[in-house]
Write an enzyme that holds these catalytic residues in place. Structure first.
Site, short mmCIF file in Angstrom:
data_model
loop_
_atom_site.label_atom_id
_atom_site.label_comp_id
_atom_site.label_asym_id
_atom_site.label_seq_id
_atom_site.Cartn_x
_atom_site.Cartn_y
_atom_site.Cartn_z
N HIS A 35 -33.37 -2.83 11.40
CA HIS A 35 -32.04 -2.65 12.66
C HIS A 35 -31.33 -2.71 11.83
CE1 HIS A 35 -31.55 -6.44 13.65
NE2 HIS A 35 -33.59 -6.11 14.27
N ASP A 315 -37.50 -6.76 10.32
CA ASP A 315 -36.94 -7.65 9.51
C ASP A 315 -38.64 -8.29 8.45
OD1 ASP A 315 -36.76 -10.03 10.67
OD2 ASP A 315 -35.39 -10.87 10.32
#
Length: 413
Positions: A35, A315
């Site tokens: 994101h 991540d």
């Protein structure tokens, strides 16, 4: 005469190579991205939830900058797969693309922002066909693209399903010579920083500050320097690099063989429960798609017309796949994990004459960087720029959670 013969042979070789390459067709793309930029996930003096007004406000929410980062990534995807390769149609076609997201606002809105770049309002969109013609209440050409949200039992993308085995593996990590010194450095730094915050308990497990600082300094750097007299860039840098190897261990990335004295391969077992599901999901879907492509019009699978499958994730998820592929170093960040708006693109190709199957891996480091081919860097590809699909199959089989992820996660070491 000798020169002429060599010239003829070279020309023939080039022609054969070109003809061979011309038969290799891109059939399918699977992508996963982190994101965009977000707010801090926790309150930490001197910045609190009330201060995070960006992107709707709140802790952990995507900011306007993050939306822009994802929109840029969408434009890059469009540039490659719509404009350059003519692979996707210029406007949204429901049977060509499918998008998934973890159940977080920041990943859902990141996917929506990306899709606004991938399929922007354009002259390709037809009024009253692709969007309602209502000039005063609907932006001309704007169309919605669905984003499917993972449920609590879908572990492929989120890695958030409960896994007792993973907890046990983290305990075993501490017995490894490579790991304990790095964890010790983290604990010592935690105690130091916790003291700065006047903490009297829980210092050893105070692990949120490196990520929180990263978010705070992007929006409140002056406030941090004004309110935290001990804070400086050197300390920020130290926190990121001290945590980097430990964050790598958590996804199975070790520099040395991670085998315990009892013979347990901790690195392999961590990868099975962290990235094994998504690697197998990606391979199985690609294999089915290529089977479908071989059948042509006789294929009745939903994959028949599907060309692009995307995951909007986090991540550690993207990093886990990089570790599984053997290229964690290309994340190229201080803390080791991928930057905002970083992404992996796996392209699946088929030789239409021989039905040989190949794949390529491309990577985008983060905001303001291009999508680059990194296939030749994969250890399983041995320097090839077009990697045999069998290499990915072998990797998937090696990392497959058996008999399934739920059962494996409940299985003791």
């Amino acid at each position: 005469m000798m020169i002429s013969i060599f010239s003829l042979l070279a020309s023939t070789a080039i022609l054969v190579f070109a003809n061979g390459q011309s038969n290799v067709k891109l059939e399918f793309v699977q992508a996963m991205w982190r994101h965009g930029e977000r707010a801090s996930q926790v309150d930490q003096y001197p910045i609190y939830e009330k201060d995070w007004i960006y992107g709707g406000g709140g802790l952990g929410e995507l900011t306007a900058i993050g939306m822009g980062e994802m929109n840029e990534l969408g434009w890059l995807i469009r540039k490659r797969y719509v404009t350059k390769l003519k692979f996707l149609t210029p406007k949204y076609a429901s049977r060509e693309v499918y998008f998934r997201s973890t159940n977080f606002n920041r990943t859902i809105i990141s996917a929506q922002s990306l899709l606004y770049g991938l399929f922007p309002p354009s002259l390709y969109d037809v009024k009253n066909v692709d969007y309602p013609y209502s000039p005063l209440t609907w932006f001309p050409g704007f169309t919605f693209v669905p984003v499917h949200v993972d449920g609590p039992d879908q572990c492929a993308a989120s890695q958030n399903c409960p896994c007792t085995r993973y907890d046990l593996l983290q305990g075993q990590m501490l017995t490894l010579p490579e790991v304990l010194p790095k964890y010790t450095q983290v604990v010592l730094l935690n105690r130091r920083v916790g003291g700065y915050y006047n903490m009297t308990s829980g210092l050893d497990s105070f692990t949120t500050y490196p990520d929180t600082w990263k978010c705070q300094r992007a929006y409140f750097n002056r406030t941090m320097y004004a309110k935290l007299p001990w804070y400086n860039e050197e300390l920020y840098y130290q926190a990121q690099v001290t945590y980097a190897p430990v964050k790598g261990f958590l996804e199975g990335n070790f520099e040395n063989p991670a085998v315990t004295s009892s013979g347990l391969d901790v690195g392999l077992e961590i990868k099975k429960v962290r990235s094994g599901v998504i690697i197998n999901e990606v391979f199985n879907r690609a294999n089915e798609k290529l089977n479908c492509a071989e059948l042509g019009q006789n294929c009745t699978s939903y994959l028949n017309k599907l060309k692009f499958y995307g995951y909007s994730i986090h991540d550690n998820n993207v990093y886990g796949v990089l570790v599984a592929l053997g290229i964690p170093q290309i994340a190229n960040t201080l803390d080791g994990w991928p930057a905002y708006a970083a992404g992996i693109f796996m392209e699946f190709h088929r030789n239409t004459s021989t039905n040989e199957r190949f794949f390529k891996v491309l990577y985008r480091e983060g905001d303001d960087t291009p999508i680059s081919d990194v296939t030749s860097q994969l250890p399983i590809c041995n320097g090839a720029t077009l990697c045999p699909l069998g290499a990915l199959q072998t990797l998937a089989e090696t990392l497959k959670p058996l008999p399934d992820i739920t059962t494996l996660c409940k299985t003791p070491l």
